[in-house]
Every structure is written in C-alpha cells, then in structure tokens.
Design an enzyme around this catalytic site. Structure first.
Site, PDB file in Angstrom:
ATOM      1  N   MET A 130      62.479-108.672  20.434  1.00  0.00           N
ATOM      2  CA  MET A 130      61.755-109.209  19.274  1.00  0.00           C
ATOM      3  C   MET A 130      62.676-109.984  18.346  1.00  0.00           C
ATOM      4  SD  MET A 130      59.494-107.207  16.408  1.00  0.00           S
ATOM      5  CE  MET A 130      58.460-106.381  17.611  1.00  0.00           C
TER       6      MET A 130
ATOM      7  N   ARG B  50      34.637-129.843  23.937  1.00  0.00           N
ATOM      8  CA  ARG B  50      35.261-128.904  23.006  1.00  0.00           C
ATOM      9  C   ARG B  50      34.530-128.963  21.673  1.00  0.00           C
ATOM     10  NH1 ARG B  50      41.525-129.226  20.989  1.00  0.00           N
ATOM     11  NH2 ARG B  50      40.694-131.123  20.029  1.00  0.00           N
TER      12      ARG B  50
ATOM     13  N   TYR C 192      66.432-104.532  27.595  1.00  0.00           N
ATOM     14  CA  TYR C 192      65.263-103.744  28.005  1.00  0.00           C
ATOM     15  C   TYR C 192      65.061-103.777  29.514  1.00  0.00           C
ATOM     16  CZ  TYR C 192      63.574-103.069  23.231  1.00  0.00           C
ATOM     17  OH  TYR C 192      63.441-102.685  21.922  1.00  0.00           O
TER      18      TYR C 192
ATOM     19  N   LYS D  29      47.995-130.519  11.188  1.00  0.00           N
ATOM     20  CA  LYS D  29      47.413-129.171  11.283  1.00  0.00           C
ATOM     21  C   LYS D  29      48.492-128.141  11.629  1.00  0.00           C
ATOM     22  CE  LYS D  29      46.162-130.278  16.053  1.00  0.00           C
ATOM     23  NZ  LYS D  29      45.140-130.925  16.892  1.00  0.00           N
TER      24      LYS D  29
END
Ligand code: PLP
Length: 351
Positions: free
Chosen positions: A292, A130, A244, A35
């Site tokens: 990023m 679940r 940053y 998956k």
C-alpha cells in the site's frame, strides 16, 4: 520530504493545448477537458494556466466539478458538464452558470422545466452507446430542442485513438446525418478525434489526455515526473524472499531499497513484476509485491545507495508506466495519489 514528489509542468500543459489548438484551424475553437481534477493533476492549477493560454471553453464530468472550476476561473469561461442536468443539480447549474450537456429526453425535460432560458447543450449518440440521444429520439425532439436554443451539439467517438478503426468514419457519418443543416456549433473530437484531421473538428474540439502528455498525442510535451524517497536499504542473501507472499526470492546476494509510495498512491498493484525505476540513468527492477505504501527495488548493481528513485520522467511517461500495469495513461494519471507533494511549474495566481 518524506513522501514522493509529483512534478507537474503547467507550461507543458499550455504548450500541448496550443499545439492541439493549432491543428484545429481558425474556425474551430479548442476547449479543454478537465474532469476528474484535471486528470488527477489539479483542476484549479491546470485550468488557470489554460485560461492564460487562451482557453475559453471547459468540460467537466459533474456539476460539482463545474462549480469548483467556476470558483477557480471566475464568470467568463463557458463550463460544460458531461453528466448533463441530473436530479439535484439544478441549483448548482443555475447559480454557477454551467452548461449541462443533456443526454436524454428526461434530462431535456428536467432542464427546460426547471431552468428555462438557461444555456444547455445536447449530446447525441452516434454509436458508442454510452451517453446521448439516439437517432430516433433526436428525430422526435430535434425541432422543439433547437427552438429552445442549445449552445452546442456534441457526440463522442469510441475508437478515436485508432485511426484505422472503421467505427470512426461510421460515427462521423452518423453525426453528419443527425446534425447537418442545424444552426448550432458542433463538437465531435476529443484528443484522438483532433488527430484524425479536419473532417472531425467541426466548431469545437475538447481534448483532455493530450493536454496532460498522454497518448494518442505522441508529440505531446511530457507533463509529469514522479520520484520517491528511499526509506531504507539493506542486504539480502541468496534464497531470501522480499515482501508479501514471498513473491520474489533473491537468486543471488543483492541489496534492496524500500521506497515511499505504493498502491495507495496510485502505483497499481498490477505493476509488478519487471517494472524498472531509475536511479539517475541506471534502471533498477521492482521486486516483490507492491504494498500500500512501499515498493521494494533491487539496487544490488548500484555503486551507492540512492536517496530517491524516479518512476516517471521525460523518458518514461504515464503511458510507459501504465503499460507495465496493463492499463492506459488515463487511469494511471487519475489514480495518482493525494499523498504526493505536488510541485508545479508555471503556477498562476488567482485573477
Ligand atoms: C473524457 C472526454 C473527453 C476528452 O477525451 P480525451 O480522450 O481525454 O481527449 C471528451 N469528450 C468526452 C465526452 C469525454 O468523456
């Protein structure tokens, strides 16, 4: 190449599948969970290599993934879908010959009404809460369901990576209680359950993370390596800050390398601070915030500016990197970004 390079060793994936297969005895089939694009490493590439290794049963999350896998592998392998038979998936399930793992009475009804005689499996809930029919629901519909001929009955363990967790034995007992005496192949174990031993294996195991070199399969062969090109190197003075929010300030004069790769590539912002990347054998700390598209690295102790820096290799696998971000190898793998150049070892052509 101006982007990072993600090296994916398909031979190691095949070796890990064979190793897990060898653990689960002659009467137990070993499937593969592919998956989320083969845990982020490439559904088609991974599945074709596993198919050559002998894997005949696959598990995807969605029917759309199942369809992609069918196109990659052709008509033979069994492809099971954990989301089951959702509204809107009938045509895909039917046309691609997928096996929906039905997890509710609503899904059971939808499937038997819309695709009667099409193969299906059943998910039972043994305590994870679940997906899966609860004990009372199963008691109510087991007879009619079994008469329709499910091809697999499965449940999933919530704590299989921890062999000391008492929930494993409790879920195992519940699975026996719900399925003993039925004449349908059974599956309980993913990677963790496979490692818990033969009591947990039943007729099919369905490992995922262990194939890709992740814990809890500690003896797995490493599968991924990642290196990032250096864009620029420059000196900073004591007291100058980097990145940053000036989150890091140089305590002494040093040199910084800015490399191509950031949280947009799956290098989670939570990775800072303290993470070390490798310049050959020499560790270099990430300093300042993850951006990023870039990371900034303190290389003041190196003799020369490096061309590339390594984040993942045989020594530090996905779990090591994940640990530095407070997460698990599964999340780190599936987060690996689309911007990397992907280089496969052991790639197999179509057919
Ligand atoms: C993801 C998943 C697996 C594979 O689990 P791993 O821990 O990656 O081996 C097996 N079964 C189900 C139901 C899953 O969701």
């Amino acid at each position: 190449m101006a982007t990072g390079t993600l090296h994916i060793d398909l031979e190691a994936i095949a070796a890990n599948w064979r190793a897990l297969d060898a653990m689960s005895g002659a009467t137990c089939e070993t499937g593969a969970c592919v998956k989320a694009d083969g845990y982020g490493l490439g559904l088609t590439q991974v599945a074709r290599r596993l198919s050559e290794a002998g894997c005949r049963a696959y598990f995807t999350a969605s029917a759309a993934e199942g369809l992609d896998l069918r196109r990659a592998l052709g008509p033979e392998p069994r492809i099971h879908v954990f989301y089951g038979h959702m509204a809107g998936d009938t045509a895909t399930i039917g046309n691609a010959g997928l096996v929906p793992m039905l997890s509710s009475i609503a899904q059971l009804t939808r499937h038997l009404e819309s695709l009667p005689r099409h193969p299906f499996g059943i998910q039972l809930d043994t305590g994870m809460n679940r997906l899966g029919l609860k004990m009372a629901e199963w008691a109510a519909v087991a007879e009619i369901t079994l008469a329709a001929g499910p091809v697999l009955v499965m449940s999933h363990l919530s704590d299989a990576e921890d062999p000391d967790c008492t929930r494993n034995a409790a879920q195992l007992a519940r699975f026996h209680e719900m399925t003993d005496g039925i004449d349908v192949p059974r599956s309980l174990a993913a990677t963790g359950g496979t490692l818990l031993g033969p009591d947990y294996h039943f007729d099919m195991t369905r490992p995922g993370i262990g194939l890709y070199g992740g814990l809890p399969f500690a003896r797995a062969e490493p599968v991924v390596a990642l290196d990032l090109p250096v864009i620029a190197c420059f000196d900073v003075e004591a007291g100058e800050s980097v990145g940053y929010n000036a989150a890091w300030t140089a305590p002494a004069p040093t040199r910084i390398a800015t490399v191509a790769g950031g949280y947009g590539d799956g290098l989670l912002r939570a990775l800072q601070p303290g993470l070390e990347v490798m310049a050959g054998p020499v560790p270099c700390p990430v300093v300042g915030r993850v951006s990023m598209d870039t990371l900034t690295i303190d290389i003041g102790h190196l003799d020369a500016d490096p061309d590339r820096l390594t984040l993942l290799d045989a020594h530090r696998g996905v779990d090591g990197l994940a640990g530095a971000a407070g997460t698990i190898g599964y999340e780190m793998l599936t987060a690996l970004g689309a911007r990397y150049e992907r280089k496969y070892r052991g790639l197999r052509p179509i057919g």
